[in-house]
Motif scaffolding. Structure first.
Motif, PDB file in Angstrom:
ATOM      1  N   THR A   5       0.853  -1.196   0.000  1.00 51.20           N
ATOM      2  CA  THR A   5       0.000   0.000   0.000  1.00 51.20           C
ATOM      3  C   THR A   5       0.891   1.250   0.000  1.00 51.20           C
ATOM      4  OG1 THR A   5       0.006   0.137   2.403  1.00 51.20           O
ATOM      5  CG2 THR A   5      -1.749  -1.187   1.399  1.00 51.20           C
ATOM      6  N   CYS A   6       0.263   2.385  -0.257  1.00 51.68           N
ATOM      7  CA  CYS A   6       1.010   3.654  -0.206  1.00 51.68           C
ATOM      8  C   CYS A   6       1.515   3.920   1.212  1.00 51.68           C
ATOM      9  CB  CYS A   6       0.109   4.807  -0.663  1.00 51.68           C
ATOM     10  SG  CYS A   6      -0.347   4.688  -2.394  1.00 51.68           S
ATOM     11  N   ILE A 132       2.515   8.760  -4.335  1.00 54.06           N
ATOM     12  CA  ILE A 132       1.802   8.131  -3.215  1.00 54.06           C
ATOM     13  C   ILE A 132       1.192   9.147  -2.256  1.00 54.06           C
ATOM     14  CG2 ILE A 132       3.090   5.940  -3.269  1.00 54.06           C
ATOM     15  CD1 ILE A 132       4.824   7.001  -0.980  1.00 54.06           C
ATOM     16  N   ASN A 168      -3.648   2.654  -3.823  1.00 51.77           N
ATOM     17  CA  ASN A 168      -4.141   1.487  -3.071  1.00 51.77           C
ATOM     18  C   ASN A 168      -5.258   0.755  -3.801  1.00 51.77           C
ATOM     19  OD1 ASN A 168      -2.359   1.989  -1.006  1.00 51.77           O
ATOM     20  ND2 ASN A 168      -3.852   3.064   0.266  1.00 51.77           N
ATOM     21  N   LYS A 189       2.762  -0.875  -6.117  1.00 54.09           N
ATOM     22  CA  LYS A 189       1.657  -0.457  -5.251  1.00 54.09           C
ATOM     23  C   LYS A 189       0.391  -1.186  -5.718  1.00 54.09           C
ATOM     24  CE  LYS A 189       4.982   2.411  -4.492  1.00 54.09           C
ATOM     25  NZ  LYS A 189       6.161   2.288  -5.367  1.00 54.09           N
TER      26      LYS A 189
END
Ligand SMILES: NC(=O)C1=CN([C@@H]2O[C@H](COP(=O)(O)OP(=O)(O)OC[C@H]3O[C@@H](n4cnc5c(N)ncnc54)[C@H](O)[C@@H]3O)[C@@H](O)[C@H]2O)[C@@H](O)CC1
Ligand SMILES: [K+]
Length: 222
Positions: A5-6, A132, A168, A189
């Motif tokens: 995820t970020c 991000i 995400n 990601k």
């Protein structure tokens, strides 16, 4: 394939900077050089680089410096509040100012016209508006810039994440750059897997974050 995820990526960046001791500007330089490495400099001579004022924009500024140093034609555009640039964005902007590189700060219709003319004439657009750190819907002049990039670019390379894509979920936050190629840093990601229409080809490049950091953060986040 391992995807993150970020938030995990941010934690890995922070741990590398604070606990391992690699300065953030070194990570940014690595990121910029990995983008350069993925451009065919024998065939690509003129560039539009469109930067935000966060670290994704800082990557774009460092990329601009390397292209200019390699004798390429670069039209540089910055969008966002210049008083709110991150530390590493400001370092790279200051270097470009010292090199007497000109840039256009996109704030209204006149600059949007300049941008459109550049997009039409140049070989490649580098998209480094948001990575991000995108947190909300894209509106106003940001939306207009992304729409112009999609309509008029000959070829688009996105830095880390196509600007406008939620890293995400792969959903767009109102609008997103539609890249031909995305160079993403360290690990893929999650959202990039869901959205080929926006990412184009996805290439993962290491920027010097040690494996120990990846393991540490993923353990912590479980
Ligand atoms: N030290 C680090 O953390 C590193 C970061 N790197 C790059 O930096 C990126 C992350 O940088 P940041 O965390 O600064 O975030 P970004 O550069 O992705 O974006 C943050 C900026 O965008 C603005 N913003 C967010 N959503 C907006 C919206 N909808 N409309 C208008 N403005 C909006 C924020 O106010 C902020 O100015 C990564 O994707 C990567 O490209 C790399 O340079 C490697 C090292
Ligand atoms: K981007």
């Amino acid at each position: 394939m391992l995807t993150i995820t970020c938030e995990e990526m941010k934690a890995m960046d922070c741990y590398t900077i604070e606990k391992i001791g690699i300065p953030s500007i070194v990570l940014m330089e690595n990121a910029a050089l990995k983008v350069i490495y993925n451009i065919d400099l024998n065939k690509t001579n003129s560039f539009n680089i469109v930067c935000g004022v966060g670290n994704n924009g800082g990557d774009g500024l460092a990329i601009a410096r390397h292209l200019i140093t390699n004798g390429k034609d670069v039209d540089l555009f910055i969008i966002g509040n210049l008083d709110k640039g991150t530390k590493d964005f400001n370092i790279n902007l200051n270097i470009l100012k010292n090199m007497e590189v000109k840039f256009i700060h996109v704030t209204g219709e006149m600059e949007l016209e300049y941008l459109k003319d550049s997009l039409v004439k140049n070989d490649l657009t580098i998209d480094s508006i948001f990575g991000i750190g995108l947190t909300r819907e894209i509106e106003g002049i940001f939306k207009k810039v992304i729409s112009l990039i999609n309509s008029y670019s000959n070829n688009i390379l996105s830095v880390d994440i196509p600007s406008g894509l939620d890293g995400n979920t792969g959903n767009t936050l109102g609008i997103s750059v539609k890249a031909n190629k995305t160079i993403t840093f360290h690990l893929v990601k999650k959202g990039l897997l869901e959205s080929k229409e926006y990412t184009g080809e996805v290439i993962v490049e290491s920027i010097g974050i040690p494996k120990k950091v990846t393991n540490k953060i993923l353990e912590r986040m479980v």
